[in-house]
Each structure stands twice: as C-alpha cells, then as structure tokens.
Enzyme design. Structure first.
Site, PDB file in Angstrom:
ATOM      1  N   ARG A   1      -5.088   9.039  10.482  1.00  0.00           N
ATOM      2  CA  ARG A   1      -4.435   8.570  11.770  1.00  0.00           C
ATOM      3  C   ARG A   1      -5.207   8.489  13.045  1.00  0.00           C
ATOM      4  O   ARG A   1      -4.415   8.329  14.285  1.00  0.00           O
ATOM      5  CB  ARG A   1      -3.288   9.904  12.070  1.00  0.00           C
ATOM      6  CG  ARG A   1      -1.789   9.128  11.881  1.00  0.00           C
ATOM      7  CD  ARG A   1      -1.202  10.742  12.122  1.00  0.00           C
ATOM      8  NE  ARG A   1       0.273  10.464  12.204  1.00  0.00           N
ATOM      9  CZ  ARG A   1       1.173  10.416  11.371  1.00  0.00           C
ATOM     10  NH1 ARG A   1       0.724  10.440  10.158  1.00  0.00           N
ATOM     11  NH2 ARG A   1       2.417  10.267  11.719  1.00  0.00           N
TER      12      ARG A   1
ATOM     13  N   LYS B   1       6.382   3.979   5.334  1.00  0.00           N
ATOM     14  CA  LYS B   1       5.186   4.258   4.663  1.00  0.00           C
ATOM     15  C   LYS B   1       5.642   5.524   3.212  1.00  0.00           C
ATOM     16  O   LYS B   1       5.457   5.300   2.120  1.00  0.00           O
ATOM     17  CB  LYS B   1       4.290   5.360   5.457  1.00  0.00           C
ATOM     18  CG  LYS B   1       3.677   4.395   6.632  1.00  0.00           C
ATOM     19  CD  LYS B   1       2.535   5.255   7.309  1.00  0.00           C
ATOM     20  CE  LYS B   1       3.336   6.494   8.152  1.00  0.00           C
ATOM     21  NZ  LYS B   1       4.185   6.325   9.232  1.00  0.00           N
TER      22      LYS B   1
HETATM   23  P1  AP5 Z   1      10.238   6.259   6.128  1.00  0.00           P
HETATM   24  O1  AP5 Z   1       9.777   5.512   4.550  1.00  0.00           O
HETATM   25  O2  AP5 Z   1      10.691   7.851   6.065  1.00  0.00           O
HETATM   26  O3  AP5 Z   1       9.040   5.976   7.176  1.00  0.00           O
HETATM   27  P2  AP5 Z   1       7.678   6.687   7.262  1.00  0.00           P
HETATM   28  O4  AP5 Z   1       6.838   5.498   7.676  1.00  0.00           O
HETATM   29  O5  AP5 Z   1       7.227   7.485   6.262  1.00  0.00           O
HETATM   30  O6  AP5 Z   1       7.756   7.300   8.851  1.00  0.00           O
HETATM   31  P3  AP5 Z   1       7.534   8.798   9.164  1.00  0.00           P
HETATM   32  O7  AP5 Z   1       8.459   9.070  10.431  1.00  0.00           O
HETATM   33  O8  AP5 Z   1       7.590   9.789   7.988  1.00  0.00           O
HETATM   34  O9  AP5 Z   1       6.095   8.485   9.661  1.00  0.00           O
HETATM   35  P4  AP5 Z   1       5.353   9.405  10.602  1.00  0.00           P
HETATM   36  O10 AP5 Z   1       3.999   8.846  10.516  1.00  0.00           O
HETATM   37  O11 AP5 Z   1       5.875   9.827  12.045  1.00  0.00           O
HETATM   38  O12 AP5 Z   1       5.567  10.891   9.971  1.00  0.00           O
HETATM   39  P5  AP5 Z   1       4.600  11.937   9.222  1.00  0.00           P
HETATM   40  O13 AP5 Z   1       5.530  12.845   8.146  1.00  0.00           O
HETATM   41  O14 AP5 Z   1       3.546  11.169   8.626  1.00  0.00           O
HETATM   42  O15 AP5 Z   1      11.281   5.289   6.404  1.00  0.00           O
HETATM   43  C1  AP5 Z   1      12.065   5.734   7.616  1.00  0.00           C
HETATM   44  C2  AP5 Z   1      13.738   5.289   7.116  1.00  0.00           C
HETATM   45  O16 AP5 Z   1      13.737   4.072   7.305  1.00  0.00           O
HETATM   46  C3  AP5 Z   1      13.829   5.848   5.991  1.00  0.00           C
HETATM   47  O17 AP5 Z   1      15.290   6.531   6.105  1.00  0.00           O
HETATM   48  C4  AP5 Z   1      14.084   4.736   4.958  1.00  0.00           C
HETATM   49  O18 AP5 Z   1      15.282   4.859   4.013  1.00  0.00           O
HETATM   50  C5  AP5 Z   1      14.408   3.749   5.863  1.00  0.00           C
HETATM   51  N1  AP5 Z   1      13.658   2.443   5.612  1.00  0.00           N
HETATM   52  C6  AP5 Z   1      12.396   2.335   4.927  1.00  0.00           C
HETATM   53  N2  AP5 Z   1      11.946   1.151   4.860  1.00  0.00           N
HETATM   54  C7  AP5 Z   1      13.072   0.468   5.154  1.00  0.00           C
HETATM   55  C8  AP5 Z   1      13.270  -1.015   5.316  1.00  0.00           C
HETATM   56  N3  AP5 Z   1      12.272  -1.977   4.884  1.00  0.00           N
HETATM   57  N4  AP5 Z   1      14.287  -1.550   5.898  1.00  0.00           N
HETATM   58  C9  AP5 Z   1      15.080  -0.714   6.389  1.00  0.00           C
HETATM   59  N5  AP5 Z   1      15.241   0.657   6.138  1.00  0.00           N
HETATM   60  C10 AP5 Z   1      13.837   1.072   5.793  1.00  0.00           C
HETATM   61  O19 AP5 Z   1       4.101  12.879  10.188  1.00  0.00           O
HETATM   62  C11 AP5 Z   1       4.621  13.815  10.934  1.00  0.00           C
HETATM   63  C12 AP5 Z   1       3.828  14.630  11.725  1.00  0.00           C
HETATM   64  O20 AP5 Z   1       2.809  15.375  11.077  1.00  0.00           O
HETATM   65  C13 AP5 Z   1       3.038  13.885  13.110  1.00  0.00           C
HETATM   66  O21 AP5 Z   1       3.797  13.407  14.115  1.00  0.00           O
HETATM   67  C14 AP5 Z   1       1.882  14.771  13.120  1.00  0.00           C
HETATM   68  O22 AP5 Z   1       2.282  15.823  14.021  1.00  0.00           O
HETATM   69  C15 AP5 Z   1       1.627  15.295  11.675  1.00  0.00           C
HETATM   70  N6  AP5 Z   1       0.714  14.676  10.945  1.00  0.00           N
HETATM   71  C16 AP5 Z   1       0.688  14.134   9.662  1.00  0.00           C
HETATM   72  N7  AP5 Z   1      -0.293  13.581   9.245  1.00  0.00           N
HETATM   73  C17 AP5 Z   1      -1.280  13.625  10.340  1.00  0.00           C
HETATM   74  C18 AP5 Z   1      -2.648  13.277  10.606  1.00  0.00           C
HETATM   75  N8  AP5 Z   1      -3.272  12.537   9.489  1.00  0.00           N
HETATM   76  N9  AP5 Z   1      -3.143  13.620  11.658  1.00  0.00           N
HETATM   77  C19 AP5 Z   1      -2.657  14.421  12.659  1.00  0.00           C
HETATM   78  N10 AP5 Z   1      -1.296  14.526  12.425  1.00  0.00           N
HETATM   79  C20 AP5 Z   1      -0.729  14.459  11.537  1.00  0.00           C
END
Ligand code: AP5
Ligand code: MG
Ligand code: ZN
Length: 220
Positions: A93, A18
C-alpha cells in the site's frame, strides 16, 4: 501464465472490489488469499498485542506503519499454503512496502506475475462502502444493492445468519481512507507500470464482468 500457480496483487482504492475478486480467485485458482485488512481486523477482534497497536489507526482511516505490515506479510508469505501461489489484497500500500515485498520475494526466488488495478471513481466507492456487510462467521462479503445473499439473511458460503458492518465504513472515515489511497498508494501504479506487470480493469462494471476481465488477463 499458468493460472494454477500465480502470484497476483489486486490494487485499488477502498471499496474497489479487491476483497470480492480475491474471494472468487481464491476458490477458482486454489491459491492463498492474503487480505491484510482482514488479518488486522482479526488481530483487533482477538485483542492481541498487534490488535491493540493498530486498532486506533484503522478506526481513523490511516495506514498502519510499513514496519508492522512488512513483518506481518513476511511471516504469512512463508507459510506452506503460499507455495503454490497467492493473491495479495490490500498489500502493498506504499512504495516502501512494495520495495520490501520485492526483496522478500527475490530471497525466496519468487516474483509477482501480475498487478491488477481495479479502476473505480470515488463517488461509486462511497456508495459501495455504505452498503457493504459481511458474514460474521466466515467473512464472505455482500452488498445491500449489488450482492445480497442468494437466500435472504443466510450466508451463501457457510449458512450462518449473523452479519456485521465494518467500524471504518462510516462516511467520515471513508473520506480519510480515500485520501490515504490517493496520497500513499496511487504511487504504486507507476512503480508497477515500470516493471511491466500492471494491468487495468474497469472496476465500475458489475461484479461478474470484472471477474471476466480478470479471467481474460490471467488466462482463465
Ligand atoms: P470490496 O470487495 O469489499 O472492496 P475492497 O476493495 O476489498 O474494499 P476495502 O474497503 O476492503 O478496501 P480497503 O483497502 O479500504 O480496506 P482493507 O481492509 O484492505 O467491495 C466493496 C463493496 O462493493 C462490497 O459490498 C461488494 O459486494 C461491492 N462490490 C464489489 N465489486 C463490485 C462491483 N463491481 N459492482 C458493484 N458492487 C461491487 O484495509 C483496512 C485498513 O487496514 C486500512 O485503512 C489500514 O488502516 C489497514 N491496512 C490494511 N492493509 C494495510 C497495509 N498494507 N498497510 C497499511 N495499513 C493497512
Ligand atoms: Mg477488502
Ligand atoms: Zn459465512
């Protein structure tokens, strides 16, 4: 769909890509990128009241409460840079967040043009998260195997040389985040399917390929 003024949601499990695709879409379309995870991590790093409230929850891999998230988003989406379109990464989410977003947008006479689901299986997600790191200055994302900076040790975007890894990327926390996705976030798929705005892409493909699939959907 006019690619210059588009309201998009990127939906998918932790590590689905994402943030990676949101970063690309932001520079391509010139629209605002609202990454709720990044917003919360900034709050934690600043030591603000919000940061103190969410720090432990995030470290445990659980979701922050709907109330906090909806208030955070409501303020952000009203800002000037969102008037020409936005990409939501990490929000909504839960179904409650999606319903609150619908109300918020209808009050401002806006709507979601498209929800893009990045489909990746759980085994691949664990590998992606384990190798992830980002620029400590601008937040640009990288990966040990899949996306190294063009010049080793130097950020492509801002030239900084410091990088960091996320606190919640430890293996035991990742499985809790995946659990939370399947239980609390996956119900959004039928929610948006019913509204006729859900489009799936093969998130297992390489980064450029996923970008091309998204371009095909938004007409870029
Ligand atoms: P990346 O692009 O970083 O993936 P991502 O989908 O952004 O993964 P996240 O871990 O950031 O998602 P998340 O939903 O757990 O975390 P968030 O920060 O939103 O890609 C991952 C890796 O793979 C990278 O190294 C990239 O280079 C590589 N890659 C990407 N695409 C690839 C491909 N096609 N092939 C190979 N490699 C690839 O949330 C964190 C925390 O915040 C949550 O756990 C929660 O506690 C809180 N939070 C955030 N939003 C909310 C909400 N709306 N409600 C409640 N809690 C929330
Ligand atoms: Mg992310
Ligand atoms: Zn940088």
């Amino acid at each position: 769909m006019n690619p210059r003024k588009v309201n998009l949601i990127l939906l998918g499990p932790p590590g689905a890509g994402k943030g990676t695709q949101a970063q690309y879409l932001q520079s391509k379309l010139g629209v605002a990128k609202l990454s709720t995870g990044d917003m919360l991590r900034a709050a934690v790093a600043s030591g603000s009241a919000l940061g103190k409230q969410v720090q432990d929850i995030m470290a445990k891999g659980q979701l922050v409460s709907d109330d906090i998230m909806v208030n955070l988003l409501r303020e952000r989406i009203r800002q000037a840079d969102c008037q020409n379109g936005f990409i939501l990464d990490g929000f909504p989410r839960t179904v409650a967040q999606a319903e609150a977003l619908d109300v918020m947008l209808s009050e401002e006479k806006k709507h979601i043009d498209c929800v893009i689901e990045l489909k990746v299986d759980d085994k691949q997600l664990v590998e992606r998260i384990a190798g992830r790191f980002s620029c400590a200055k601008c937040g640009a994302g990288y990966h040990d195997n899949f996306k190294q900076p063009k010049k080793s040790g130097v950020c492509d975007e801002c030239g900084a040389t410091e990088f960091s890894r996320r606190e919640d990327d430890k293996a035991e926390t990742v499985s809790k985040r995946l659990d939370a996705y399947h239980r609390q976030t996956a119900p959004l798929l039928p929610y948006y399917q019913k509204k006729g705005v859900l489009k799936g892409v093969d998130g297992m493909a390489d980064i450029g390929d996923v970008t091309r699939q998204i371009d095909g959907i938004i007409g870029g």
